[in-house]
Design a protein around this motif. Structure first.
Motif, mmCIF file in Angstrom:
data_model
loop_
_atom_site.group_PDB
_atom_site.id
_atom_site.type_symbol
_atom_site.label_atom_id
_atom_site.label_comp_id
_atom_site.label_asym_id
_atom_site.label_seq_id
_atom_site.Cartn_x
_atom_site.Cartn_y
_atom_site.Cartn_z
ATOM 1 N N TYR A 112 5.012 0.806 0.812
ATOM 2 C CA TYR A 112 4.114 0.243 1.896
ATOM 3 C C TYR A 112 3.959 -1.104 1.265
ATOM 4 C CZ TYR A 112 2.913 4.190 4.970
ATOM 5 O OH TYR A 112 3.061 5.216 5.597
ATOM 6 N N HIS A 166 -0.442 1.783 -7.211
ATOM 7 C CA HIS A 166 -0.917 0.625 -6.434
ATOM 8 C C HIS A 166 -0.954 -0.538 -6.950
ATOM 9 C CE1 HIS A 166 -2.723 2.930 -2.848
ATOM 10 N NE2 HIS A 166 -2.619 4.067 -3.614
ATOM 11 N N THR A 197 -7.098 -1.340 -0.351
ATOM 12 C CA THR A 197 -5.471 -1.538 -0.086
ATOM 13 C C THR A 197 -4.921 -0.969 1.103
ATOM 14 O OG1 THR A 197 -5.256 0.669 -1.259
ATOM 15 C CG2 THR A 197 -5.100 -1.305 -2.650
ATOM 16 N N CYS A 198 -5.322 -0.113 1.720
ATOM 17 C CA CYS A 198 -4.781 0.582 2.927
ATOM 18 C C CYS A 198 -5.003 -0.238 4.307
ATOM 19 C CB CYS A 198 -5.216 1.765 3.295
ATOM 20 S SG CYS A 198 -4.546 2.668 4.707
ATOM 21 N N GLY A 199 -4.043 -0.823 4.844
ATOM 22 C CA GLY A 199 -4.083 -1.781 5.963
ATOM 23 C C GLY A 199 -4.606 -1.037 7.102
ATOM 24 N N GLN A 233 1.005 -3.753 1.366
ATOM 25 C CA GLN A 233 -0.359 -4.076 1.691
ATOM 26 C C GLN A 233 -0.739 -5.292 0.950
ATOM 27 O OE1 GLN A 233 -1.506 -0.586 -0.464
ATOM 28 N NE2 GLN A 233 -1.108 0.759 1.119
ATOM 29 N N TYR A 247 -0.999 -10.084 -1.420
ATOM 30 C CA TYR A 247 0.175 -9.130 -1.154
ATOM 31 C C TYR A 247 0.352 -8.309 -2.359
ATOM 32 C CZ TYR A 247 1.201 -11.091 3.412
ATOM 33 O OH TYR A 247 1.232 -11.790 4.630
ATOM 34 N N ARG A 258 -7.579 -6.370 0.486
ATOM 35 C CA ARG A 258 -8.614 -6.536 1.439
ATOM 36 C C ARG A 258 -9.900 -7.088 1.061
ATOM 37 N NH1 ARG A 258 -8.066 -1.929 6.042
ATOM 38 N NH2 ARG A 258 -9.727 -3.410 6.968
#
Length: 572
Positions: free
Chosen positions: A64, A128, A442-444, A66, A84, A69
Protein backbone atom coordinates in the motif's frame (compact mmCIF):
# COMPACT_ATOMS: atom_id res chain seq x y z
CA UNK A 1 -15.61 -26.68 -17.30
CA UNK A 2 -12.76 -25.85 -19.66
CA UNK A 3 -9.91 -23.54 -18.76
CA UNK A 4 -11.03 -21.02 -21.38
CA UNK A 5 -14.52 -20.97 -19.90
CA UNK A 6 -13.07 -20.27 -16.46
CA UNK A 7 -11.12 -17.33 -17.82
CA UNK A 8 -14.00 -15.87 -19.75
CA UNK A 9 -16.37 -16.15 -16.80
CA UNK A 10 -14.05 -14.19 -14.54
CA UNK A 11 -15.60 -11.02 -15.97
CA UNK A 12 -19.31 -10.26 -16.18
CA UNK A 13 -19.70 -10.71 -19.92
CA UNK A 14 -23.35 -9.67 -19.74
CA UNK A 15 -22.03 -6.11 -19.44
CA UNK A 16 -19.62 -4.37 -21.83
CA UNK A 17 -16.31 -3.67 -20.11
CA UNK A 18 -16.79 0.08 -20.39
CA UNK A 19 -19.94 -0.17 -18.25
CA UNK A 20 -18.16 -1.88 -15.39
CA UNK A 21 -16.36 -0.05 -12.58
CA UNK A 22 -13.12 1.81 -13.21
CA UNK A 23 -11.27 -0.77 -11.11
CA UNK A 24 -12.53 -3.58 -13.32
CA UNK A 25 -11.32 -1.76 -16.42
CA UNK A 26 -8.00 -1.07 -14.73
CA UNK A 27 -7.48 -4.74 -13.86
CA UNK A 28 -8.43 -5.82 -17.37
CA UNK A 29 -5.83 -3.47 -18.89
CA UNK A 30 -3.09 -4.23 -16.33
CA UNK A 31 -1.36 -7.04 -18.24
CA UNK A 32 -1.97 -9.41 -15.35
CA UNK A 33 -0.98 -6.97 -12.60
CA UNK A 34 2.13 -5.57 -14.28
CA UNK A 35 0.85 -2.14 -15.24
CA UNK A 36 3.76 0.27 -15.27
CA UNK A 37 4.91 -0.53 -11.73
CA UNK A 38 8.49 -1.31 -12.77
CA UNK A 39 8.80 2.05 -14.53
CA UNK A 40 7.29 3.93 -11.59
CA UNK A 41 9.84 2.45 -9.20
CA UNK A 42 12.61 4.03 -11.27
CA UNK A 43 11.19 7.55 -11.00
CA UNK A 44 13.49 9.32 -8.52
CA UNK A 45 11.72 12.68 -8.74
CA UNK A 46 8.98 11.58 -6.38
CA UNK A 47 8.74 9.34 -3.34
CA UNK A 48 5.50 7.90 -4.72
CA UNK A 49 4.58 5.58 -7.54
CA UNK A 50 3.24 8.22 -9.98
CA UNK A 51 0.46 6.22 -11.65
CA UNK A 52 -2.80 5.97 -9.67
CA UNK A 53 -3.52 2.67 -11.39
CA UNK A 54 -0.14 1.28 -10.32
CA UNK A 55 -0.90 2.28 -6.72
CA UNK A 56 -3.98 0.05 -6.90
CA UNK A 57 -2.17 -2.77 -8.69
CA UNK A 58 0.59 -2.83 -6.08
CA UNK A 59 -2.00 -3.95 -3.52
CA UNK A 60 -2.09 -7.30 -5.32
CA UNK A 61 1.66 -7.44 -4.62
CA UNK A 62 1.05 -6.82 -0.91
CA UNK A 63 1.97 -3.13 -0.92
CA UNK A 64 0.00 0.00 0.00
CA UNK A 65 1.25 3.46 -0.84
CA UNK A 66 0.60 5.80 2.09
CA UNK A 67 1.84 9.09 3.51
CA UNK A 68 2.50 10.43 6.99
CA UNK A 69 -0.79 12.14 7.82
CA UNK A 70 0.72 13.82 10.86
CA UNK A 71 2.83 15.83 8.39
CA UNK A 72 0.32 16.20 5.58
CA UNK A 73 -0.97 19.68 6.37
CA UNK A 74 2.45 21.14 7.12
CA UNK A 75 3.94 19.76 3.92
CA UNK A 76 1.01 21.12 1.98
CA UNK A 77 1.65 24.56 3.46
CA UNK A 78 5.28 24.28 2.44
CA UNK A 79 4.21 23.23 -1.07
CA UNK A 80 5.95 19.89 -0.69
CA UNK A 81 4.57 16.57 -1.84
CA UNK A 82 3.19 14.33 0.92
CA UNK A 83 5.70 12.37 2.98
CA UNK A 84 5.16 9.22 0.94
CA UNK A 85 6.01 5.83 2.36
CA UNK A 86 4.70 2.31 1.92
CA UNK A 87 3.22 -0.48 3.96
CA UNK A 88 4.26 -4.03 3.02
CA UNK A 89 2.16 -6.96 4.22
CA UNK A 90 3.66 -10.46 4.36
CA UNK A 91 1.81 -13.60 3.26
CA UNK A 92 2.06 -15.90 6.27
CA UNK A 93 -0.51 -18.74 6.06
CA UNK A 94 -1.89 -19.59 9.49
CA UNK A 95 0.49 -17.15 11.17
CA UNK A 96 3.29 -19.73 11.43
CA UNK A 97 6.84 -18.37 11.29
CA UNK A 98 10.21 -20.09 11.81
CA UNK A 99 12.96 -18.55 13.96
CA UNK A 100 15.06 -17.98 10.80
CA UNK A 101 12.17 -16.12 9.20
CA UNK A 102 11.65 -14.08 12.36
CA UNK A 103 15.29 -13.02 12.36
CA UNK A 104 15.09 -11.96 8.72
CA UNK A 105 11.92 -9.95 9.39
CA UNK A 106 13.66 -8.31 12.34
CA UNK A 107 16.70 -7.45 10.21
CA UNK A 108 14.56 -5.92 7.46
CA UNK A 109 12.47 -3.92 9.93
CA UNK A 110 15.58 -2.39 11.45
CA UNK A 111 17.11 -1.60 8.07
CA UNK A 112 14.04 -0.40 6.17
CA UNK A 113 10.95 -0.26 8.42
CA UNK A 114 11.64 2.37 11.07
CA UNK A 115 12.69 -0.14 13.75
CA UNK A 116 9.15 -1.47 14.04
CA UNK A 117 6.96 -4.35 12.88
CA UNK A 118 3.24 -4.75 13.26
CA UNK A 119 1.24 -7.93 13.85
CA UNK A 120 -2.07 -7.67 12.04
CA UNK A 121 -5.52 -8.95 12.94
CA UNK A 122 -5.07 -11.56 10.17
CA UNK A 123 -1.98 -13.23 11.65
CA UNK A 124 0.77 -11.68 9.62
CA UNK A 125 3.38 -8.92 9.68
CA UNK A 126 3.28 -5.44 8.23
CA UNK A 127 6.27 -3.21 7.58
CA UNK A 128 5.49 0.50 7.86
CA UNK A 129 7.49 3.63 7.04
CA UNK A 130 9.09 1.92 4.03
CA UNK A 131 10.57 4.27 1.41
CA UNK A 132 10.26 3.49 -2.28
CA UNK A 133 13.91 2.50 -2.69
CA UNK A 134 13.48 -0.06 0.11
CA UNK A 135 10.62 -1.97 -1.49
CA UNK A 136 12.76 -4.36 -3.52
CA UNK A 137 15.31 -4.97 -0.72
CA UNK A 138 12.52 -6.00 1.65
CA UNK A 139 10.75 -8.27 -0.81
CA UNK A 140 13.98 -9.88 -1.95
CA UNK A 141 15.05 -10.28 1.67
CA UNK A 142 11.79 -12.05 2.47
CA UNK A 143 12.40 -14.34 -0.50
CA UNK A 144 15.67 -15.46 1.10
CA UNK A 145 13.63 -17.22 3.80
CA UNK A 146 10.81 -18.42 1.50
CA UNK A 147 8.41 -15.61 2.41
CA UNK A 148 6.56 -13.33 0.01
CA UNK A 149 3.82 -10.71 -0.11
CA UNK A 150 1.78 -12.14 -2.99
CA UNK A 151 -1.96 -11.46 -2.64
CA UNK A 152 -1.62 -10.00 0.85
CA UNK A 153 -3.91 -7.25 -0.46
CA UNK A 154 -5.99 -6.65 -3.60
CA UNK A 155 -9.00 -8.26 -5.29
CA UNK A 156 -7.92 -11.84 -4.68
CA UNK A 157 -7.84 -14.37 -1.89
CA UNK A 158 -6.07 -12.69 1.04
CA UNK A 159 -3.84 -14.42 3.59
CA UNK A 160 -5.40 -17.64 4.89
CA UNK A 161 -5.93 -17.74 8.65
CA UNK A 162 -5.77 -20.68 11.05
CA UNK A 163 -6.47 -21.14 14.76
CA UNK A 164 -3.27 -21.11 16.81
CA UNK A 165 -4.69 -21.48 20.33
CA UNK A 166 -2.33 -23.97 22.06
CA UNK A 167 -5.28 -25.59 23.81
CA UNK A 168 -6.64 -26.58 20.39
CA UNK A 169 -3.44 -28.14 19.11
CA UNK A 170 -4.39 -31.81 18.75
CA UNK A 171 -5.11 -31.31 15.06
CA UNK A 172 -3.20 -28.04 14.62
CA UNK A 173 -0.44 -29.47 12.43
CA UNK A 174 -2.97 -30.98 10.01
CA UNK A 175 -5.13 -27.89 9.87
CA UNK A 176 -2.18 -25.51 9.58
CA UNK A 177 -0.82 -27.59 6.72
CA UNK A 178 -4.21 -27.37 5.01
CA UNK A 179 -4.27 -23.59 5.47
CA UNK A 180 -0.83 -23.39 3.84
CA UNK A 181 -1.94 -25.63 0.99
CA UNK A 182 -5.05 -23.56 0.34
CA UNK A 183 -3.05 -20.32 0.49
CA UNK A 184 -0.54 -21.57 -2.08
CA UNK A 185 -3.38 -22.80 -4.28
CA UNK A 186 -5.51 -19.64 -4.38
CA UNK A 187 -2.87 -16.95 -4.92
CA UNK A 188 -2.60 -15.40 -8.40
CA UNK A 189 -0.40 -17.31 -10.84
CA UNK A 190 0.83 -14.31 -12.83
CA UNK A 191 4.62 -14.00 -13.07
CA UNK A 192 4.38 -10.21 -12.70
CA UNK A 193 5.51 -10.42 -9.05
CA UNK A 194 8.68 -12.35 -9.93
CA UNK A 195 9.50 -10.03 -12.79
CA UNK A 196 9.03 -6.76 -10.90
CA UNK A 197 10.49 -7.68 -7.52
CA UNK A 198 12.97 -10.50 -8.24
CA UNK A 199 14.12 -9.29 -11.65
CA UNK A 200 13.10 -12.46 -13.48
CA UNK A 201 12.77 -12.31 -17.26
CA UNK A 202 9.28 -12.44 -18.69
CA UNK A 203 8.39 -15.64 -20.47
CA UNK A 204 5.94 -15.83 -23.34
CA UNK A 205 2.47 -15.19 -21.93
CA UNK A 206 -0.97 -16.25 -23.01
CA UNK A 207 -4.59 -15.89 -22.01
CA UNK A 208 -4.03 -18.79 -19.59
CA UNK A 209 -1.61 -16.80 -17.40
CA UNK A 210 -4.37 -16.71 -14.77
CA UNK A 211 -6.31 -19.96 -15.29
CA UNK A 212 -8.71 -19.22 -12.42
CA UNK A 213 -8.76 -15.45 -11.95
CA UNK A 214 -8.60 -14.34 -15.57
CA UNK A 215 -7.83 -10.72 -16.42
CA UNK A 216 -10.06 -9.12 -13.78
CA UNK A 217 -9.45 -11.32 -10.72
CA UNK A 218 -12.13 -11.20 -7.97
CA UNK A 219 -14.75 -8.44 -7.67
CA UNK A 220 -13.28 -7.53 -4.26
CA UNK A 221 -11.04 -9.06 -1.60
CA UNK A 222 -11.86 -12.60 -0.48
CA UNK A 223 -10.91 -13.90 2.98
CA UNK A 224 -10.49 -17.54 4.04
CA UNK A 225 -9.91 -18.94 7.52
CA UNK A 226 -9.64 -22.28 9.35
CA UNK A 227 -10.97 -22.58 12.92
CA UNK A 228 -10.40 -25.36 15.45
CA UNK A 229 -13.18 -25.58 18.06
CA UNK A 230 -13.49 -24.78 20.89
CA UNK A 231 -11.41 -21.70 19.94
CA UNK A 232 -12.83 -19.19 17.48
CA UNK A 233 -9.74 -17.00 17.69
CA UNK A 234 -9.79 -16.25 13.95
CA UNK A 235 -13.45 -15.11 14.07
CA UNK A 236 -14.45 -17.65 11.44
CA UNK A 237 -17.87 -16.03 10.95
CA UNK A 238 -16.12 -12.89 9.70
CA UNK A 239 -14.59 -14.78 6.76
CA UNK A 240 -15.90 -14.95 3.20
CA UNK A 241 -15.15 -18.67 3.44
CA UNK A 242 -14.59 -20.40 6.75
CA UNK A 243 -13.62 -24.00 7.48
CA UNK A 244 -14.43 -25.29 10.99
CA UNK A 245 -12.35 -28.37 11.82
CA UNK A 246 -14.22 -31.49 12.89
CA UNK A 247 -12.25 -34.22 14.63
CA UNK A 248 -13.15 -37.76 15.52
CA UNK A 249 -11.63 -40.78 17.21
CA UNK A 250 -9.37 -41.37 14.21
CA UNK A 251 -8.22 -37.78 13.84
CA UNK A 252 -9.32 -34.89 11.63
CA UNK A 253 -12.38 -35.84 9.58
CA UNK A 254 -13.07 -32.68 7.63
CA UNK A 255 -14.62 -29.26 7.96
CA UNK A 256 -17.95 -27.56 8.39
CA UNK A 257 -18.16 -24.78 5.82
CA UNK A 258 -19.45 -21.25 6.45
CA UNK A 259 -19.72 -18.58 3.75
CA UNK A 260 -20.46 -14.89 3.38
CA UNK A 261 -18.88 -13.20 6.38
CA UNK A 262 -17.44 -9.71 6.16
CA UNK A 263 -16.99 -6.68 8.41
CA UNK A 264 -16.76 -3.67 6.10
CA UNK A 265 -19.44 -1.01 5.88
CA UNK A 266 -19.70 2.69 5.01
CA UNK A 267 -21.33 5.15 7.40
CA UNK A 268 -23.07 7.20 4.73
CA UNK A 269 -24.17 4.15 2.71
CA UNK A 270 -26.94 2.32 4.62
CA UNK A 271 -27.01 -0.39 1.97
CA UNK A 272 -23.63 -1.57 3.30
CA UNK A 273 -23.37 -3.68 6.44
CA UNK A 274 -21.32 -6.33 8.27
CA UNK A 275 -22.50 -9.90 7.95
CA UNK A 276 -21.74 -13.15 9.76
CA UNK A 277 -21.03 -16.21 7.63
CA UNK A 278 -23.76 -18.82 7.11
CA UNK A 279 -23.26 -22.54 7.74
CA UNK A 280 -23.87 -24.55 4.55
CA UNK A 281 -22.60 -28.06 5.33
CA UNK A 282 -19.58 -30.34 5.74
CA UNK A 283 -16.79 -31.44 3.42
CA UNK A 284 -14.21 -34.21 4.05
CA UNK A 285 -10.51 -33.36 4.00
CA UNK A 286 -9.97 -34.48 0.42
CA UNK A 287 -12.58 -32.00 -0.88
CA UNK A 288 -11.33 -28.82 0.77
CA UNK A 289 -9.46 -27.52 -2.28
CA UNK A 290 -12.38 -28.35 -4.57
CA UNK A 291 -14.72 -26.56 -2.16
CA UNK A 292 -12.51 -23.47 -1.99
CA UNK A 293 -12.35 -23.32 -5.79
CA UNK A 294 -16.10 -23.71 -6.12
CA UNK A 295 -16.98 -21.04 -3.54
CA UNK A 296 -14.53 -18.56 -5.01
CA UNK A 297 -15.74 -19.30 -8.53
CA UNK A 298 -19.32 -18.46 -7.61
CA UNK A 299 -18.25 -15.10 -6.20
CA UNK A 300 -15.92 -14.52 -9.16
CA UNK A 301 -18.75 -15.16 -11.61
CA UNK A 302 -21.67 -13.46 -9.83
CA UNK A 303 -20.12 -10.79 -7.60
CA UNK A 304 -20.98 -7.18 -8.44
CA UNK A 305 -18.37 -5.71 -10.80
CA UNK A 306 -20.17 -2.41 -11.36
CA UNK A 307 -20.46 -1.07 -7.78
CA UNK A 308 -17.47 -1.79 -5.52
CA UNK A 309 -19.37 -0.96 -2.33
CA UNK A 310 -21.64 -3.88 -3.24
CA UNK A 311 -18.96 -6.27 -4.50
CA UNK A 312 -18.23 -8.46 -1.45
CA UNK A 313 -19.47 -12.04 -1.29
CA UNK A 314 -21.89 -11.24 1.53
CA UNK A 315 -23.95 -9.05 -0.80
CA UNK A 316 -23.90 -11.67 -3.57
CA UNK A 317 -25.36 -14.18 -1.11
CA UNK A 318 -28.06 -11.83 0.19
CA UNK A 319 -28.99 -10.74 -3.35
CA UNK A 320 -29.14 -14.23 -4.83
CA UNK A 321 -30.28 -16.11 -1.73
CA UNK A 322 -28.28 -18.59 0.33
CA UNK A 323 -30.01 -21.66 -1.16
CA UNK A 324 -29.26 -20.50 -4.71
CA UNK A 325 -25.61 -19.81 -3.88
CA UNK A 326 -25.25 -23.17 -2.14
CA UNK A 327 -26.66 -24.95 -5.20
CA UNK A 328 -24.20 -23.13 -7.44
CA UNK A 329 -21.30 -24.18 -5.22
CA UNK A 330 -22.45 -27.80 -5.19
CA UNK A 331 -22.76 -27.73 -8.99
CA UNK A 332 -19.13 -26.64 -9.29
CA UNK A 333 -18.00 -29.18 -6.67
CA UNK A 334 -19.97 -31.82 -8.59
CA UNK A 335 -21.16 -33.11 -5.21
CA UNK A 336 -23.51 -31.87 -2.49
CA UNK A 337 -22.38 -30.73 0.93
CA UNK A 338 -22.81 -33.33 3.65
CA UNK A 339 -24.83 -32.41 6.73
CA UNK A 340 -22.93 -30.16 9.12
CA UNK A 341 -21.34 -31.89 12.13
CA UNK A 342 -21.87 -30.76 15.75
CA UNK A 343 -19.32 -28.31 17.17
CA UNK A 344 -19.12 -25.52 19.74
CA UNK A 345 -16.96 -22.49 20.45
CA UNK A 346 -16.15 -21.28 23.95
CA UNK A 347 -13.81 -18.36 23.24
CA UNK A 348 -12.27 -16.17 20.57
CA UNK A 349 -9.41 -14.96 22.76
CA UNK A 350 -5.89 -16.24 23.38
CA UNK A 351 -4.56 -18.49 26.16
CA UNK A 352 -1.76 -16.56 27.86
CA UNK A 353 1.33 -17.75 29.69
CA UNK A 354 2.60 -21.30 29.30
CA UNK A 355 0.42 -24.10 27.92
CA UNK A 356 1.42 -27.69 27.23
CA UNK A 357 0.00 -29.87 24.46
CA UNK A 358 -0.31 -33.68 24.43
CA UNK A 359 2.96 -33.99 22.50
CA UNK A 360 4.80 -32.65 25.54
CA UNK A 361 5.70 -29.33 23.92
CA UNK A 362 5.20 -25.99 25.65
CA UNK A 363 3.74 -22.81 24.18
CA UNK A 364 4.22 -19.31 25.64
CA UNK A 365 1.72 -16.63 24.60
CA UNK A 366 2.83 -13.01 24.93
CA UNK A 367 0.59 -9.95 24.87
CA UNK A 368 1.65 -7.54 22.14
CA UNK A 369 -0.52 -4.48 22.72
CA UNK A 370 -2.31 -3.64 19.45
CA UNK A 371 0.26 -5.78 17.63
CA UNK A 372 2.99 -3.12 17.66
CA UNK A 373 6.50 -4.54 17.98
CA UNK A 374 8.63 -1.57 18.99
CA UNK A 375 12.39 -1.70 19.33
CA UNK A 376 12.22 -3.01 22.90
CA UNK A 377 10.02 -5.93 21.88
CA UNK A 378 12.06 -6.55 18.74
CA UNK A 379 15.21 -6.83 20.85
CA UNK A 380 13.52 -9.29 23.21
CA UNK A 381 12.08 -11.53 20.52
CA UNK A 382 15.27 -11.43 18.46
CA UNK A 383 17.09 -12.93 21.43
CA UNK A 384 14.38 -15.58 21.73
CA UNK A 385 14.60 -16.40 18.01
CA UNK A 386 18.36 -16.90 18.26
CA UNK A 387 17.88 -19.81 20.68
CA UNK A 388 14.35 -21.08 19.92
CA UNK A 389 14.04 -24.50 18.23
CA UNK A 390 10.28 -24.46 17.58
CA UNK A 391 8.14 -21.93 15.72
CA UNK A 392 6.45 -18.61 16.32
CA UNK A 393 2.69 -18.30 15.81
CA UNK A 394 0.95 -14.99 15.33
CA UNK A 395 -2.58 -14.85 16.69
CA UNK A 396 -5.58 -13.11 15.18
CA UNK A 397 -5.69 -11.06 18.38
CA UNK A 398 -2.29 -9.52 17.51
CA UNK A 399 -0.25 -11.54 20.00
CA UNK A 400 2.74 -13.89 19.65
CA UNK A 401 3.08 -17.52 20.69
CA UNK A 402 6.56 -18.95 21.20
CA UNK A 403 5.46 -22.44 20.15
CA UNK A 404 6.86 -25.94 20.31
CA UNK A 405 9.27 -25.33 23.20
CA UNK A 406 10.99 -28.34 24.71
CA UNK A 407 10.87 -28.67 28.50
CA UNK A 408 14.60 -28.14 28.86
CA UNK A 409 14.40 -24.87 26.88
CA UNK A 410 11.73 -23.18 28.97
CA UNK A 411 14.04 -21.69 31.62
CA UNK A 412 16.24 -20.04 28.99
CA UNK A 413 13.26 -18.46 27.25
CA UNK A 414 11.81 -17.23 30.54
CA UNK A 415 15.18 -15.72 31.42
CA UNK A 416 15.29 -13.81 28.12
CA UNK A 417 11.79 -12.47 28.61
CA UNK A 418 12.40 -11.31 32.18
CA UNK A 419 15.75 -9.77 31.28
CA UNK A 420 14.16 -7.53 28.66
CA UNK A 421 10.73 -6.98 30.27
CA UNK A 422 10.23 -7.92 33.91
CA UNK A 423 6.56 -6.91 33.52
CA UNK A 424 6.09 -8.91 30.30
CA UNK A 425 2.77 -10.35 31.56
CA UNK A 426 1.53 -7.25 33.34
CA UNK A 427 -1.61 -6.64 31.30
CA UNK A 428 -5.18 -6.35 32.56
CA UNK A 429 -7.88 -8.73 31.40
CA UNK A 430 -9.54 -6.02 29.28
CA UNK A 431 -6.23 -5.30 27.49
CA UNK A 432 -5.75 -8.99 26.79
CA UNK A 433 -9.10 -8.99 25.00
CA UNK A 434 -8.58 -5.75 23.04
CA UNK A 435 -7.40 -5.24 19.47
CA UNK A 436 -7.05 -2.18 17.25
CA UNK A 437 -6.25 -1.39 13.64
CA UNK A 438 -3.31 0.83 12.61
CA UNK A 439 -5.34 3.92 11.64
CA UNK A 440 -3.49 7.25 11.89
CA UNK A 441 -0.93 8.37 10.90
CA UNK A 442 -0.32 5.88 8.08
CA UNK A 443 -3.66 4.46 6.92
CA UNK A 444 -5.23 6.61 4.22
CA UNK A 445 -8.74 5.50 5.16
CA UNK A 446 -8.57 6.35 8.87
CA UNK A 447 -10.96 9.02 10.13
CA UNK A 448 -9.85 8.80 13.77
CA UNK A 449 -7.12 7.35 15.95
CA UNK A 450 -7.17 3.68 16.88
CA UNK A 451 -3.87 1.97 17.76
CA UNK A 452 -2.37 5.11 19.30
CA UNK A 453 -5.52 5.97 21.27
CA UNK A 454 -6.94 2.68 22.51
CA UNK A 455 -4.35 2.19 25.31
CA UNK A 456 -5.27 5.60 26.75
CA UNK A 457 -9.00 4.87 26.52
CA UNK A 458 -8.41 1.53 28.23
CA UNK A 459 -6.78 3.37 31.15
CA UNK A 460 -10.14 5.06 31.77
CA UNK A 461 -12.18 1.91 31.15
CA UNK A 462 -10.02 0.01 33.64
CA UNK A 463 -11.00 2.56 36.28
CA UNK A 464 -14.68 1.91 35.53
CA UNK A 465 -14.19 -1.86 35.66
CA UNK A 466 -12.36 -1.62 38.99
CA UNK A 467 -15.07 0.60 40.48
CA UNK A 468 -17.72 -1.98 39.57
CA UNK A 469 -15.68 -5.02 40.62
CA UNK A 470 -15.22 -6.28 37.06
CA UNK A 471 -11.41 -6.24 36.87
CA UNK A 472 -11.20 -9.96 36.09
CA UNK A 473 -14.20 -10.18 33.76
CA UNK A 474 -13.19 -10.98 30.15
CA UNK A 475 -14.88 -8.51 27.79
CA UNK A 476 -13.91 -8.15 24.15
CA UNK A 477 -13.25 -4.63 22.86
CA UNK A 478 -12.17 -3.71 19.33
CA UNK A 479 -11.42 -0.30 17.82
CA UNK A 480 -11.11 0.70 14.15
CA UNK A 481 -10.19 4.13 12.84
CA UNK A 482 -12.89 3.93 10.17
CA UNK A 483 -16.01 1.82 9.46
CA UNK A 484 -14.16 -0.73 7.28
CA UNK A 485 -13.70 -2.93 10.33
CA UNK A 486 -10.16 -4.36 10.01
CA UNK A 487 -10.18 -5.07 13.76
CA UNK A 488 -13.56 -6.83 13.42
CA UNK A 489 -15.32 -4.34 15.74
CA UNK A 490 -18.87 -5.37 14.77
CA UNK A 491 -18.62 -8.69 16.61
CA UNK A 492 -17.03 -7.29 19.77
CA UNK A 493 -18.92 -6.89 23.01
CA UNK A 494 -17.70 -3.28 22.89
CA UNK A 495 -16.95 -1.95 19.42
CA UNK A 496 -15.71 1.48 18.33
CA UNK A 497 -15.34 2.78 14.76
CA UNK A 498 -13.91 6.18 13.87
CA UNK A 499 -16.05 8.93 12.40
CA UNK A 500 -13.80 12.01 12.76
CA UNK A 501 -10.85 13.04 14.95
CA UNK A 502 -11.90 12.14 18.50
CA UNK A 503 -15.34 10.87 17.41
CA UNK A 504 -16.58 7.28 17.23
CA UNK A 505 -19.63 5.12 16.79
CA UNK A 506 -20.12 2.96 19.89
CA UNK A 507 -21.51 -0.57 19.56
CA UNK A 508 -22.50 -3.06 22.26
CA UNK A 509 -23.81 -6.59 22.40
CA UNK A 510 -21.51 -8.68 20.21
CA UNK A 511 -20.99 -12.33 21.02
CA UNK A 512 -18.05 -13.29 23.25
CA UNK A 513 -17.38 -16.25 20.95
CA UNK A 514 -17.68 -14.15 17.79
CA UNK A 515 -21.10 -15.62 17.00
CA UNK A 516 -23.27 -12.47 17.06
CA UNK A 517 -23.13 -8.94 15.63
CA UNK A 518 -23.40 -6.00 17.99
CA UNK A 519 -25.63 -2.93 17.66
CA UNK A 520 -24.98 0.81 17.75
CA UNK A 521 -25.84 2.66 20.97
CA UNK A 522 -24.26 6.05 20.23
CA UNK A 523 -23.28 7.67 16.95
CA UNK A 524 -20.38 10.04 16.35
CA UNK A 525 -19.53 10.71 20.02
CA UNK A 526 -16.38 11.60 21.93
CA UNK A 527 -14.64 10.05 24.90
CA UNK A 528 -16.83 11.63 27.59
CA UNK A 529 -20.01 10.11 26.17
CA UNK A 530 -18.33 6.76 25.51
CA UNK A 531 -17.19 6.54 29.13
CA UNK A 532 -20.57 7.68 30.44
CA UNK A 533 -22.37 4.94 28.49
CA UNK A 534 -19.87 2.29 29.54
CA UNK A 535 -20.01 3.33 33.18
CA UNK A 536 -23.79 2.99 33.16
CA UNK A 537 -23.98 -0.31 31.26
CA UNK A 538 -21.06 -1.96 33.04
CA UNK A 539 -22.54 -0.88 36.37
CA UNK A 540 -25.82 -2.52 35.47
CA UNK A 541 -23.93 -5.61 34.30
CA UNK A 542 -22.15 -5.87 37.66
CA UNK A 543 -25.44 -5.62 39.55
CA UNK A 544 -27.86 -7.53 37.35
CA UNK A 545 -25.91 -10.23 35.46
CA UNK A 546 -26.71 -13.88 35.77
CA UNK A 547 -24.05 -16.44 36.73
CA UNK A 548 -21.61 -16.98 33.85
CA UNK A 549 -23.33 -14.39 31.67
CA UNK A 550 -21.05 -12.47 29.29
CA UNK A 551 -21.37 -8.72 28.91
CA UNK A 552 -22.59 -8.90 25.31
CA UNK A 553 -25.30 -11.39 26.23
CA UNK A 554 -26.37 -9.21 29.14
CA UNK A 555 -26.64 -6.13 26.91
CA UNK A 556 -29.15 -8.02 24.75
CA UNK A 557 -31.11 -9.56 27.64
CA UNK A 558 -31.33 -6.26 29.51
CA UNK A 559 -32.65 -4.47 26.45
CA UNK A 560 -29.69 -2.08 26.23
CA UNK A 561 -29.33 -2.99 22.56
CA UNK A 562 -31.39 -5.08 20.20
CA UNK A 563 -30.23 -8.44 18.92
CA UNK A 564 -29.14 -8.27 15.28
CA UNK A 565 -30.11 -11.56 13.69
CA UNK A 566 -28.87 -10.83 10.15
CA UNK A 567 -26.37 -8.40 8.73
CA UNK A 568 -28.88 -6.81 6.37
CA UNK A 569 -30.79 -5.58 9.43
CA UNK A 570 -27.65 -4.11 11.08
CA UNK A 571 -28.47 -0.51 10.12
CA UNK A 572 -32.20 -0.66 10.95
Amino acid sequence: MTEQTIIDRSRDLSQPLERLSADERMKDASDYLRGTIAEGLLDQITGSVPSADDVKLMKFHGIYQQDDRDLRDERRRQKLEPAYQFMIRVRLPGGVCSPAQWLKLDELARAHGGDTLRITTRQTFQFHWVLKNSLRPIIQGLHDTLLDTVAACGDDSRGVMCTVDPQSSQFHAQVAAMAKRVSDHVIPKTRAYHEIWYGNERVAGSDSEEPFYGRTYMPRKFKIGFALPPSNDIDVYAQDLGFIAIGGADGLEGFNVVIGGGMGRTDQAPETYPRLASLVGFVPIDRVIVCADAVMAVQRDYGDRKERLHARFKYTIDDKGLDWIKAQIEDRMRAPFEDAKPFSFTSNGDSFGWNMTPDGRHHRTLVIENGRLDLKLLDMLRDVARTHRGTFRLTANQNVIIAGVRSEDRPAIDAILVEHMPDVDDFSVIRRNAIACVALPTCGLAMAESERYLPTLLDRIEEILKRHGLDDEPITIRMSGCPNGCSRPYIAEIGLTGRAPGKYNLYLGGGFHGERLNSMVRENVGEAVILEVLDDTLGRYAREREPGEHFGDFAIRAGIVRAVTEGRFFND
